[in-house]
Write an enzyme that holds these catalytic residues in place. Structure first.
Site, PDB file in Angstrom:
ATOM      1  N   TYR A  37       1.082  -2.844  -9.010  1.00 19.14           N
ATOM      2  CA  TYR A  37       2.132  -2.307 -10.069  1.00 19.14           C
ATOM      3  C   TYR A  37       3.903  -2.351  -9.467  1.00 19.14           C
ATOM      4  O   TYR A  37       4.262  -2.897 -10.567  1.00 19.14           O
ATOM      5  CB  TYR A  37       2.084  -0.489  -9.549  1.00 19.14           C
ATOM      6  CG  TYR A  37       3.561   0.441  -8.907  1.00 19.14           C
ATOM      7  CD1 TYR A  37       3.360   0.685 -10.960  1.00 19.14           C
ATOM      8  CD2 TYR A  37       3.627   1.561  -8.920  1.00 19.14           C
ATOM      9  CE1 TYR A  37       4.273   1.592 -11.157  1.00 19.14           C
ATOM     10  CE2 TYR A  37       4.709   2.285  -8.945  1.00 19.14           C
ATOM     11  CZ  TYR A  37       5.015   2.166 -10.319  1.00 19.14           C
ATOM     12  OH  TYR A  37       6.333   2.831 -10.168  1.00 19.14           O
ATOM     13  N   ILE A  38       3.986  -2.689  -8.234  1.00 19.54           N
ATOM     14  CA  ILE A  38       5.649  -2.971  -8.507  1.00 19.54           C
ATOM     15  C   ILE A  38       5.182  -4.680  -8.749  1.00 19.54           C
ATOM     16  O   ILE A  38       6.050  -5.293  -9.506  1.00 19.54           O
ATOM     17  CB  ILE A  38       6.214  -3.233  -6.729  1.00 19.54           C
ATOM     18  CG1 ILE A  38       5.943  -1.767  -7.214  1.00 19.54           C
ATOM     19  CG2 ILE A  38       7.152  -3.725  -6.958  1.00 19.54           C
ATOM     20  CD1 ILE A  38       6.379  -1.349  -4.860  1.00 19.54           C
TER      21      ILE A  38
ATOM     22  N   SER B 256      10.061  -1.436   3.725  1.00 17.25           N
ATOM     23  CA  SER B 256       9.449  -0.160   3.128  1.00 17.25           C
ATOM     24  C   SER B 256      10.828   0.630   4.164  1.00 17.25           C
ATOM     25  O   SER B 256      10.771   0.531   5.122  1.00 17.25           O
ATOM     26  CB  SER B 256       8.586   0.165   3.658  1.00 17.25           C
ATOM     27  OG  SER B 256       7.766   1.556   3.759  1.00 17.25           O
TER      28      SER B 256
ATOM     29  N   LYS C 297       5.671  -3.286   8.918  1.00 15.20           N
ATOM     30  CA  LYS C 297       7.075  -3.833   7.880  1.00 15.20           C
ATOM     31  C   LYS C 297       8.119  -4.289   8.873  1.00 15.20           C
ATOM     32  O   LYS C 297       8.339  -5.280   8.309  1.00 15.20           O
ATOM     33  CB  LYS C 297       7.560  -2.404   7.275  1.00 15.20           C
ATOM     34  CG  LYS C 297       6.239  -1.812   5.739  1.00 15.20           C
ATOM     35  CD  LYS C 297       6.063  -3.538   4.634  1.00 15.20           C
ATOM     36  CE  LYS C 297       5.052  -3.518   3.901  1.00 15.20           C
ATOM     37  NZ  LYS C 297       4.989  -4.457   2.576  1.00 15.20           N
TER      38      LYS C 297
ATOM     39  N   ASP D  89      -6.541 -15.175  -1.402  1.00  9.14           N
ATOM     40  CA  ASP D  89      -6.216 -13.894  -0.617  1.00  9.14           C
ATOM     41  C   ASP D  89      -5.134 -15.347   0.657  1.00  9.14           C
ATOM     42  O   ASP D  89      -5.631 -15.679   1.047  1.00  9.14           O
ATOM     43  CB  ASP D  89      -7.339 -13.436   1.175  1.00  9.14           C
ATOM     44  CG  ASP D  89      -7.233 -12.705   1.815  1.00  9.14           C
ATOM     45  OD1 ASP D  89      -6.333 -12.918   2.739  1.00  9.14           O
ATOM     46  OD2 ASP D  89      -8.411 -11.886   2.221  1.00  9.14           O
TER      47      ASP D  89
ATOM     48  N   TYR E  91       0.837   0.507   9.743  1.00  8.11           N
ATOM     49  CA  TYR E  91       1.557   0.528   8.054  1.00  8.11           C
ATOM     50  C   TYR E  91       3.628   0.476   8.880  1.00  8.11           C
ATOM     51  O   TYR E  91       3.973  -0.893   8.063  1.00  8.11           O
ATOM     52  CB  TYR E  91       1.653   1.873   7.104  1.00  8.11           C
ATOM     53  CG  TYR E  91       2.609   0.971   5.637  1.00  8.11           C
ATOM     54  CD1 TYR E  91       2.697  -0.681   5.348  1.00  8.11           C
ATOM     55  CD2 TYR E  91       3.622   2.052   5.366  1.00  8.11           C
ATOM     56  CE1 TYR E  91       3.341  -0.672   3.461  1.00  8.11           C
ATOM     57  CE2 TYR E  91       4.177   1.351   4.976  1.00  8.11           C
ATOM     58  CZ  TYR E  91       3.930   0.186   3.602  1.00  8.11           C
ATOM     59  OH  TYR E  91       4.724  -0.184   2.070  1.00  8.11           O
TER      60      TYR E  91
ATOM     61  N   GLY F  76       5.395  16.696  10.705  1.00  9.83           N
ATOM     62  CA  GLY F  76       6.165  15.585  10.493  1.00  9.83           C
ATOM     63  C   GLY F  76       7.512  15.715   9.359  1.00  9.83           C
ATOM     64  O   GLY F  76       8.175  15.058   9.412  1.00  9.83           O
ATOM     65  N   ASP F  77       6.825  16.058   8.142  1.00  7.26           N
ATOM     66  CA  ASP F  77       7.719  16.070   7.258  1.00  7.26           C
ATOM     67  C   ASP F  77       8.564  16.909   6.934  1.00  7.26           C
ATOM     68  O   ASP F  77       9.322  17.921   7.206  1.00  7.26           O
ATOM     69  CB  ASP F  77       6.953  16.500   6.134  1.00  7.26           C
ATOM     70  CG  ASP F  77       6.127  15.840   5.173  1.00  7.26           C
ATOM     71  OD1 ASP F  77       6.038  14.436   5.747  1.00  7.26           O
ATOM     72  OD2 ASP F  77       5.575  16.469   3.748  1.00  7.26           O
TER      73      ASP F  77
END
Length: 322
Positions: A11-12, A117, A145, A51, A141, A281-282
């Site tokens: 997508y990006i 990110s 990053k 890959d 994740y 945690g939001d």
């Protein structure tokens, strides 16, 4: 001379490819198609199906094409899933990046624009995030990053790598009807899929300390993001001084409630979102300043929220009829 876009069938990445081509810069794409789509790559663009863990394949790619720099977008990008699959996440995001950097060094390719990110920040203690906000990733994740940024920093010292890392927040919209976000974990696809399935989209909590009670986040249009990758590559090609990291964000953000209302207006599907419990945690609000990127990377918010939603919806509808 060309730039290699890893993950250029995603997508990006596919939007970044289009942005480079629009500026007359040749590109080569490498993608394993684990989440990308071969049809997202223009027929005129050389496509390597493979890959990044495959060092010999990377060596052949650098030998075959006149690559001067790399935009590294490929990776395992699902923060929530990374908690269940930490070893896979580290392999795809750290081991693969180290393999890529080694192949670049062997080939004499010394420029990289890295897709980082906002996950490196974790849950910030301030509502406006800057590049200096403390890094406290809360998922494998986000950790990978941040490690990717450290790899770039260390390779710059060891081998003279010129680089910058662009920290994204929430990327939405579409710059072409044939390019769409197909992630099952991102907000816009989740909303659209629910509506098309006859289900009611859900908001997780409406009692936050925000004007409408729903979380406020930073949403940016994917085509605007792509422009800044080209600007970063041009600076690196010219040998111009560049910051090691940039945040790409709006500076003000929008709420999930505003997004839902805009989706209803744009799609013509009248709905009142269900309200679910808060997710642990939001935080109430996370928004970043894009001032540094605006100074150096032609960063600006060129699209309104309605334009973001409309472009995403049009690309989703195009996929439904194709």
């Amino acid at each position: 001379m060309a730039w290699l876009v890893t993950g250029g069938a995603g997508y990006i990445g596919s939007h970044i490819v289009r942005a480079f081509l629009a500026e007359g810069i040749d590109v080569v794409v490498i993608d394993d198609l684990s989440s990308g789509h071969a049809e997202f790559v223009p027929e005129s663009v050389p496509f390597v199906h493979g890959d990044l863990l495959d060092g010999p394949l990377l060596a052949r790619t650098f030998a075959e094409y006149p690559i001067t720099g790399v935009v590294h977008v490929a990776g395992f990008k699902y923060a929530g899933v990374s908690v269940q699959r930490p070893l896979h996440t580290y392999e795809q995001n750290v081991t693969a990046m180290a393999t890529l950097l080694a192949a670049m060094q062997d080939a004499g390719v010394s420029r990289m624009v890295f897709s980082s990110s906002a996950a490196v920040y974790g849950t910030p203690t301030t509502s406006l995030v800057t590049e200096e906000t403390p890094k406290n990733p809360e998922s494998p994740y986000g950790e990978t990053k941040l490690i990717g940024e450290w790899l770039l920093r260390d390779q710059a010292v060891a081998a003279g790598l010129g680089y910058t890392a662009l920290r994204y927040f929430n990327v939405v919209g579409s710059g072409a009807r044939e390019l769409r976000d197909t992630s099952p974990h991102n907000l816009f696809p989740i909303i659209f899929d629910a509506l098309l399935d006859g289900r009611t989209p859900r908001i997780n909590g409406n009692d936050y300390a925000t004007p409408d009670g729903t979380c406020v986040r930073d949403y940016i249009h994917v085509a605007d993001l792509a422009v800044s990758h080209v600007a970063a590559a041009r600076l690196l090609d010219a040998g111009t001084a560049i910051e090691p990291v940039y945040n790409l964000g709006s500076g003000d953000g929008v709420s999930v409630g505003e997004i839902m209302a805009t989706v209803a207006r744009v799609t013509g599907i009248d709905f009142t979102p269900d309200i679910g419990p808060r997710r642990a945690g939001d935080p109430d609000r996370i928004v970043t300043s894009g001032a540094l990127a605006a100074r150096d990377l032609d960063w600006k918010m060129r699209h309104s929220l309605e334009e973001m939603v409309r472009s995403a919806w049009e690309s989703r509808q195009a996929a439904s009829v194709s």
